[in-house]
Design a protein around this motif. Structure first.
Motif, PDB file in Angstrom:
ATOM      1  N   ALA A 132      -8.256  -8.525   6.620  1.00  0.00           N
ATOM      2  CA  ALA A 132      -7.539  -7.714   7.957  1.00  0.00           C
ATOM      3  C   ALA A 132      -6.069  -8.090   7.966  1.00  0.00           C
ATOM      4  CB  ALA A 132      -8.227  -7.815   9.243  1.00  0.00           C
ATOM      5  N   VAL A 147      -4.231  -6.371   5.087  1.00  0.00           N
ATOM      6  CA  VAL A 147      -4.128  -5.056   5.363  1.00  0.00           C
ATOM      7  C   VAL A 147      -2.775  -4.594   6.191  1.00  0.00           C
ATOM      8  CG1 VAL A 147      -5.181  -2.729   6.385  1.00  0.00           C
ATOM      9  CG2 VAL A 147      -6.366  -4.384   4.985  1.00  0.00           C
ATOM     10  N   MET A 148      -2.765  -5.467   7.155  1.00  0.00           N
ATOM     11  CA  MET A 148      -1.718  -5.047   8.246  1.00  0.00           C
ATOM     12  C   MET A 148      -0.380  -5.517   7.466  1.00  0.00           C
ATOM     13  SD  MET A 148      -3.334  -3.495  10.290  1.00  0.00           S
ATOM     14  CE  MET A 148      -2.005  -3.133  11.509  1.00  0.00           C
ATOM     15  N   GLY A 173       0.365  -2.951   5.247  1.00  0.00           N
ATOM     16  CA  GLY A 173       0.208  -1.596   5.888  1.00  0.00           C
ATOM     17  C   GLY A 173       1.711  -1.349   6.473  1.00  0.00           C
ATOM     18  N   GLY A 174       2.537  -2.481   6.671  1.00  0.00           N
ATOM     19  CA  GLY A 174       3.805  -2.369   7.266  1.00  0.00           C
ATOM     20  C   GLY A 174       4.854  -1.878   6.256  1.00  0.00           C
TER      21      GLY A 174
END
Lengths: 97, 236
Positions: free
Chosen positions: B42, B45-46, B49-50
């Motif tokens: 998780a 992913v972040m 994601g940025g």
């Protein structure tokens, strides 16, 4: 892992593998077609389908019994969604910039 | 009850040295590992994601420049690398299946094959990077992207400064992805040593599963990087 699914996973793994390769070929071919503004949508739809295939079948989210795991996966997708959608809602609608 | 309670070991512990004493049973130990791994993923992913968010914003602003820059990368190499990673994901699940069914030779073969695919990916990536260095498409003092037409707009040239943003994102995103691949190769070397020593049984193969989750995650990142970086406006 459960014993009753001993025989089936191999076939499933190869089907998923084939679908992923097919998806890669599809993305490449679709990018060469002029679909106007839908090129990006098609590319992202295929990519998301492929990512789902990997996550559900290779990472075994499908059939996972732990509720905590599902909570983590759903929160991850939710926060990624917040990050991307709210940012794009801002930057995508700045007519003055 | 029995003698085993006196020495503090339950029945399962006595027969399973890999079961750590602070877990009630093997299932709880496995679920804890899996939960921790997914929380780590998780954060990953972040983290990516940025970068994807930055990419989307600049792509929206400088679409034509991004398309011109994207077209200068060899999409065939990117596509080949996608196929290589997909094959490596298959060998990972086959390795886990081999451990589940006590096929030690197959397990070792699949782990080696996975690592070979990983090295092939990095090799192809190297060829790609080499071309970018030769063409002076690497952001920095020697960057040059002059007189590159915007696809579909004859006579219009891409702004080199905007193209440089694309290449910055390209190198950061594929570079961090490649770093993950290198870390993955390290993890799989360790898994290979454990498999060689016969540490995995149909009852215990959690490290393989966790290493596999990581490998598949890195594969998923690439599944998005490929169309986003290599295939912008290819038809024009």
């Amino acid at each position: 892992m459960s014993d009753h699914s001993q025989s089936s996973p191999l076939k499933m793994y190869f089907v998923v593998w084939g679908s992923l390769l097919l998806g890669t070929l599809l993305t490449y071919e679709a990018a060469l077609l002029d679909l106007g503004r839908f090129n990006a949508a098609v590319a992202l739809t295929i990519a998301t389908t492929k990512a789902l295939l990997v996550a559900l079948f290779f990472m075994h989210i499908k059939g996972a019994h732990e509720k905590l795991l599902k909570l983590v996966v759903i929160s991850t997708v939710f926060f990624l969604f917040l990050l991307l959608v709210l940012s794009m809602a801002d930057y995508g609608t700045r007519a003055w910039s | 009850m029995s003698d085993s309670t006196v020495v503090g070991l339950n029945h399962e512990e006595q027969h399973r040295p890999e079961l750590l004493h602070h877990f009630a049973d093997a299932q709880q130990q496995r679920d804890s590992s899996s939960f921790g791994m997914w929380i780590f993923l998780a954060t990953e992913v972040m983290f990516f994601g940025g970068l994807f968010c930055a990419y989307l914003i600049y792509r929206g602003w400088y679409f034509g420049d991004f398309a011109a820059a994207s077209k200068s990368i060899d999409a065939r190499l990117g596509g080949a690398n996608t196929a290589v990673l997909i094959c490596s994901s298959l060998t990972v699940v086959l390795a886990i299946w081999a451990a589940q069914t006590s096929r030690r030779a197959l397990l070792i073969a699949m782990l080696i094959l996975t690592m070979l695919f990983g090295v092939t990916f990095l090799g192809i990536k190297g060829i790609e990077y080499k071309a970018k260095f030769d063409e002076h498409h690497v952001p920095g003092a020697s960057f040059s992207f002059d007189h590159e037409e915007i696809p579909g707009h004859p006579g219009q040239y891409a702004n080199p400064r905007h193209a440089q943003i694309f290449f910055s994102l390209y190198f950061i995103m594929t570079g961090l992805h490649a770093l993950h691949m290198i870390i993955g190769l390290g993890l799989f070397t360790w898994l290979l040593v454990m498999a060689w020593r016969g540490r995995f049984t149909p009852e215990y193969y959690t490290p393989l599963e966790m290493g596999g989750l990581y490998w598949h995650f890195v594969d998923i990142v690439w599944i998005y990087l490929f169309p986003l970086l290599y295939l912008i406006d290819r038809h024009a």
